[in-house]
Design an enzyme around this catalytic site. Sequence first.
Site, PDB file in Angstrom:
ATOM      1  N   LYS A  22      21.240 -34.753   0.066  1.00  0.00           N
ATOM      2  CA  LYS A  22      22.398 -35.015  -0.803  1.00  0.00           C
ATOM      3  C   LYS A  22      23.655 -34.365  -0.233  1.00  0.00           C
ATOM      4  O   LYS A  22      24.697 -35.015  -0.112  1.00  0.00           O
ATOM      5  CB  LYS A  22      22.120 -34.446  -2.206  1.00  0.00           C
ATOM      6  CG  LYS A  22      23.353 -34.345  -3.081  1.00  0.00           C
ATOM      7  CD  LYS A  22      23.046 -33.788  -4.451  1.00  0.00           C
ATOM      8  CE  LYS A  22      23.066 -32.291  -4.586  1.00  0.00           C
ATOM      9  NZ  LYS A  22      24.388 -31.651  -4.689  1.00  0.00           N
ATOM     10  N   ASN A  23      23.551 -33.077   0.110  1.00  0.00           N
ATOM     11  CA  ASN A  23      24.760 -32.344   0.489  1.00  0.00           C
ATOM     12  C   ASN A  23      25.251 -32.665   1.900  1.00  0.00           C
ATOM     13  O   ASN A  23      26.288 -32.152   2.327  1.00  0.00           O
ATOM     14  CB  ASN A  23      24.549 -30.833   0.309  1.00  0.00           C
ATOM     15  CG  ASN A  23      24.492 -30.468  -1.170  1.00  0.00           C
ATOM     16  OD1 ASN A  23      24.834 -31.292  -2.034  1.00  0.00           O
ATOM     17  ND2 ASN A  23      24.057 -29.264  -1.469  1.00  0.00           N
ATOM     18  N   ARG A  93      31.589 -32.201  -8.546  1.00  0.00           N
ATOM     19  CA  ARG A  93      32.614 -31.389  -7.874  1.00  0.00           C
ATOM     20  C   ARG A  93      32.831 -31.801  -6.424  1.00  0.00           C
ATOM     21  O   ARG A  93      33.907 -31.603  -5.866  1.00  0.00           O
ATOM     22  CB  ARG A  93      32.183 -29.928  -7.894  1.00  0.00           C
ATOM     23  CG  ARG A  93      32.278 -29.269  -9.232  1.00  0.00           C
ATOM     24  CD  ARG A  93      31.855 -27.818  -9.085  1.00  0.00           C
ATOM     25  NE  ARG A  93      32.484 -27.218  -7.921  1.00  0.00           N
ATOM     26  CZ  ARG A  93      33.675 -26.623  -7.937  1.00  0.00           C
ATOM     27  NH1 ARG A  93      34.340 -26.516  -9.046  1.00  0.00           N
ATOM     28  NH2 ARG A  93      34.179 -26.119  -6.830  1.00  0.00           N
ATOM     29  N   CYS A 117      32.265 -24.675 -13.507  1.00  0.00           N
ATOM     30  CA  CYS A 117      31.037 -25.414 -13.807  1.00  0.00           C
ATOM     31  C   CYS A 117      29.965 -24.408 -14.187  1.00  0.00           C
ATOM     32  O   CYS A 117      30.221 -23.208 -14.184  1.00  0.00           O
ATOM     33  CB  CYS A 117      30.594 -26.277 -12.635  1.00  0.00           C
ATOM     34  SG  CYS A 117      29.800 -25.366 -11.346  1.00  0.00           S
ATOM     35  N   ASP A 308      20.530 -22.436  -3.264  1.00  0.00           N
ATOM     36  CA  ASP A 308      19.964 -23.636  -3.891  1.00  0.00           C
ATOM     37  C   ASP A 308      18.438 -23.574  -4.033  1.00  0.00           C
ATOM     38  O   ASP A 308      17.841 -24.501  -4.584  1.00  0.00           O
ATOM     39  CB  ASP A 308      20.372 -24.900  -3.113  1.00  0.00           C
ATOM     40  CG  ASP A 308      21.847 -25.216  -3.269  1.00  0.00           C
ATOM     41  OD1 ASP A 308      22.480 -24.667  -4.189  1.00  0.00           O
ATOM     42  OD2 ASP A 308      22.375 -26.007  -2.467  1.00  0.00           O
ATOM     43  N   VAL A 330      25.817 -15.553  -3.867  1.00  0.00           N
ATOM     44  CA  VAL A 330      26.760 -16.642  -3.567  1.00  0.00           C
ATOM     45  C   VAL A 330      27.557 -17.055  -4.813  1.00  0.00           C
ATOM     46  O   VAL A 330      28.779 -17.174  -4.765  1.00  0.00           O
ATOM     47  CB  VAL A 330      26.023 -17.850  -2.946  1.00  0.00           C
ATOM     48  CG1 VAL A 330      27.010 -18.985  -2.649  1.00  0.00           C
ATOM     49  CG2 VAL A 330      25.297 -17.443  -1.670  1.00  0.00           C
ATOM     50  N   ARG A 400      20.922 -36.126 -10.467  1.00  0.00           N
ATOM     51  CA  ARG A 400      22.042 -35.994  -9.532  1.00  0.00           C
ATOM     52  C   ARG A 400      21.535 -35.622  -8.135  1.00  0.00           C
ATOM     53  O   ARG A 400      22.184 -35.946  -7.148  1.00  0.00           O
ATOM     54  CB  ARG A 400      22.995 -34.885 -10.006  1.00  0.00           C
ATOM     55  CG  ARG A 400      23.818 -35.267 -11.212  1.00  0.00           C
ATOM     56  CD  ARG A 400      24.858 -34.193 -11.492  1.00  0.00           C
ATOM     57  NE  ARG A 400      25.422 -33.760 -10.230  1.00  0.00           N
ATOM     58  CZ  ARG A 400      25.721 -32.498  -9.910  1.00  0.00           C
ATOM     59  NH1 ARG A 400      25.533 -31.539 -10.783  1.00  0.00           N
ATOM     60  NH2 ARG A 400      26.218 -32.197  -8.737  1.00  0.00           N
TER      61      ARG A 400
HETATM   62  N1  EPU Z   1      34.725 -20.180  -2.979  1.00  0.00           N
HETATM   63  C1  EPU Z   1      35.983 -19.658  -3.202  1.00  0.00           C
HETATM   64  N2  EPU Z   1      37.081 -20.435  -2.873  1.00  0.00           N
HETATM   65  C2  EPU Z   1      36.967 -21.681  -2.328  1.00  0.00           C
HETATM   66  C3  EPU Z   1      35.674 -22.200  -2.094  1.00  0.00           C
HETATM   67  C4  EPU Z   1      34.573 -21.427  -2.434  1.00  0.00           C
HETATM   68  O1  EPU Z   1      36.116 -18.547  -3.690  1.00  0.00           O
HETATM   69  O2  EPU Z   1      38.012 -22.308  -2.063  1.00  0.00           O
HETATM   70  C5  EPU Z   1      33.528 -19.377  -3.318  1.00  0.00           C
HETATM   71  C6  EPU Z   1      32.663 -20.022  -4.420  1.00  0.00           C
HETATM   72  O3  EPU Z   1      33.146 -19.724  -5.711  1.00  0.00           O
HETATM   73  C7  EPU Z   1      31.304 -19.416  -4.142  1.00  0.00           C
HETATM   74  C8  EPU Z   1      31.304 -19.283  -2.605  1.00  0.00           C
HETATM   75  O4  EPU Z   1      32.666 -19.339  -2.203  1.00  0.00           O
HETATM   76  O5  EPU Z   1      31.197 -18.149  -4.716  1.00  0.00           O
HETATM   77  C9  EPU Z   1      30.527 -20.365  -1.890  1.00  0.00           C
HETATM   78  O6  EPU Z   1      30.868 -21.632  -2.391  1.00  0.00           O
HETATM   79  P1  EPU Z   1      30.888 -22.958  -1.510  1.00  0.00           P
HETATM   80  O7  EPU Z   1      32.284 -23.430  -1.400  1.00  0.00           O
HETATM   81  O8  EPU Z   1      30.142 -22.726  -0.245  1.00  0.00           O
HETATM   82  O9  EPU Z   1      30.089 -23.949  -2.433  1.00  0.00           O
HETATM   83  P2  EPU Z   1      30.325 -25.507  -2.524  1.00  0.00           P
HETATM   84  O10 EPU Z   1      30.816 -25.987  -1.211  1.00  0.00           O
HETATM   85  O11 EPU Z   1      31.123 -25.819  -3.738  1.00  0.00           O
HETATM   86  C10 EPU Z   1      27.999 -26.284  -1.649  1.00  0.00           C
HETATM   87  C11 EPU Z   1      26.871 -27.124  -2.178  1.00  0.00           C
HETATM   88  C12 EPU Z   1      26.162 -26.359  -3.285  1.00  0.00           C
HETATM   89  C13 EPU Z   1      25.625 -25.057  -2.694  1.00  0.00           C
HETATM   90  C14 EPU Z   1      26.779 -24.240  -2.068  1.00  0.00           C
HETATM   91  C15 EPU Z   1      26.318 -22.985  -1.355  1.00  0.00           C
HETATM   92  C16 EPU Z   1      27.664 -29.378  -1.806  1.00  0.00           C
HETATM   93  C17 EPU Z   1      28.151 -30.658  -2.383  1.00  0.00           C
HETATM   94  N3  EPU Z   1      27.408 -28.385  -2.673  1.00  0.00           N
HETATM   95  O12 EPU Z   1      28.865 -26.041  -2.756  1.00  0.00           O
HETATM   96  O13 EPU Z   1      25.063 -27.174  -3.701  1.00  0.00           O
HETATM   97  O14 EPU Z   1      25.020 -24.285  -3.696  1.00  0.00           O
HETATM   98  O15 EPU Z   1      27.482 -25.070  -1.111  1.00  0.00           O
HETATM   99  O16 EPU Z   1      25.406 -23.279  -0.371  1.00  0.00           O
HETATM  100  O17 EPU Z   1      27.474 -29.272  -0.609  1.00  0.00           O
HETATM  101  C18 EPU Z   1      23.450 -27.992  -5.210  1.00  0.00           C
HETATM  102  O18 EPU Z   1      23.148 -28.845  -4.351  1.00  0.00           O
HETATM  103  O19 EPU Z   1      22.765 -27.786  -6.249  1.00  0.00           O
HETATM  104  C19 EPU Z   1      24.653 -27.174  -5.016  1.00  0.00           C
HETATM  105  C20 EPU Z   1      25.238 -26.502  -6.008  1.00  0.00           C
END
Ligand code: EPU
Length: 421
Positions: A22-23, A93, A117, A308, A330, A400
């Site tokens: 998915k990701n 998101r 979220c 995850d 995380v 999802r």
């Molecule tokens: N963060 C910030 N500022 C930003 C971006 C992130 O402070 O601008 C923080 C977040 O709040 C968090 C940390 O950085 O504490 C890491 O967040 P990240 O941005 O890596 O998460 P994401 O990109 O929103 C993706 C996956 C998630 C997975 C995380 C961590 C996708 C679509 N989603 O989310 O997947 O948990 O990376 O590996 O790729 C899931 O599949 O269930 C899922 C939640």
Amino acid sequence: MDKLIITGGSQLSGELRISGAKNAALPVLAATLLSEEPVSIGNIPHLHDITTTMQLLGQMGIRLTIDEKMNIEVDSSSITKYEAPYDLVKTMRASILVLGPLLARFGEAHVSFPGGCAIGTRPVDIHIDSLIKMGADIRVEAGYIHAKASRLKGCKLVLDKVTVTGTENLLMAAVLAEGVTIIENAAKEPEVSDLALFLNAMGAKISGIDTDILTIEGVLKLDAKNIHYNIIPDRIEAGTYLVAAAITKGRVLLKDVRPDLLDAVIDKLREAGADISTGDDWIELNMHGKKPKAVNVRTAPYPAFPTDMQAQFTAMNSVAEGVGIITETVFENRFMHVQEMQRMGADIQLESNTAICKGINQLTGAPVMATDLRASASLVLAGLVAKGETLVDRIYHIDRGYDHIEEKLSQLGASIRRISG
Ligand code: EPU
């Protein structure tokens, strides 16, 4: 609203094919916005988030065709709107992933702000600040990110935190920028590498793939013809089925999987007593009828233990031999499943970002509520070993991210069925 009813007690055994990730599929679909030519993507998982992404691209005027094998062909030449509206972003998101490519190719993007979220506040400040450094003009107004740029300019970006979708958005923005962009402290998740490989297949010039320093030499356009790209297997889906076998003292053979992307998870399962063998594209786990031992887990960005998989290991520890400590580093609020597991009798104590799980002999089936994708999966796992019936509500979260979960678990011998209403 659909629900899952699980009757616990079956020892799982059998073989499964793992779906595409998915990701990885979500950013790759967003990246098709960068291509001047139609592109075809294979090994797309059958998931609600994929449908949402197709809707998102479709409402921009983009032509998508999907065949019965879930190959999707995307032709972005018909685009008429550069917008990701609130009603789609609020359900997923990852819609934020269209910001980078829209801005880079069309010089304009209007993306609803994703907001908080269930698993934490999840800001997108790093995405926005970095695009501003690349020359974008960005204003946030009435819940929308409005971005404009004539052509983005390459620069050095040192990310404050390791962010997966942040790195992906910036990669997609940088491929069409003028000059060289260097992203330091980039996420090294395999899904980021999959996106980078796809972008290179379309004609981008990215080096440093699989490391935390990505160098992108901007090009004027991506116009490689006849691209067909297959998405990598879903390591989190694979990990979830490995835990399903481990928690039920069973055995599973996973096919179409990449064991090399699951090192941290496999190590922890071996520590829990699982007998695991791997080949290039398969993993076999066998508990030989033994109960798992509790393990300590600390989540962190790849290649460390994935956040995850945290909820699934919390479920396993709740019925394991001994005490296991789970530390989540995380996301700040990713223990919503604990409260539900406690309702099933689990002995778990929460102390800020740590869950201390004392394994008990048997959980008891109960009605439980899914709060996010991985939390929902962990409740299904708990239901597999609970005495009696577990009713998991709000399973739209599971749909999802898990491709046909009840069919796959039934194939392994679980007693699980979906009810509507
Ligand atoms: N963060 C910030 N500022 C930003 C971006 C992130 O402070 O601008 C923080 C977040 O709040 C968090 C940390 O950085 O504490 C890491 O967040 P990240 O941005 O890596 O998460 P994401 O990109 O929103 C993706 C996956 C998630 C997975 C995380 C961590 C996708 C679509 N989603 O989310 O997947 O948990 O990376 O590996 O790729 C899931 O599949 O269930 C899922 C939640």
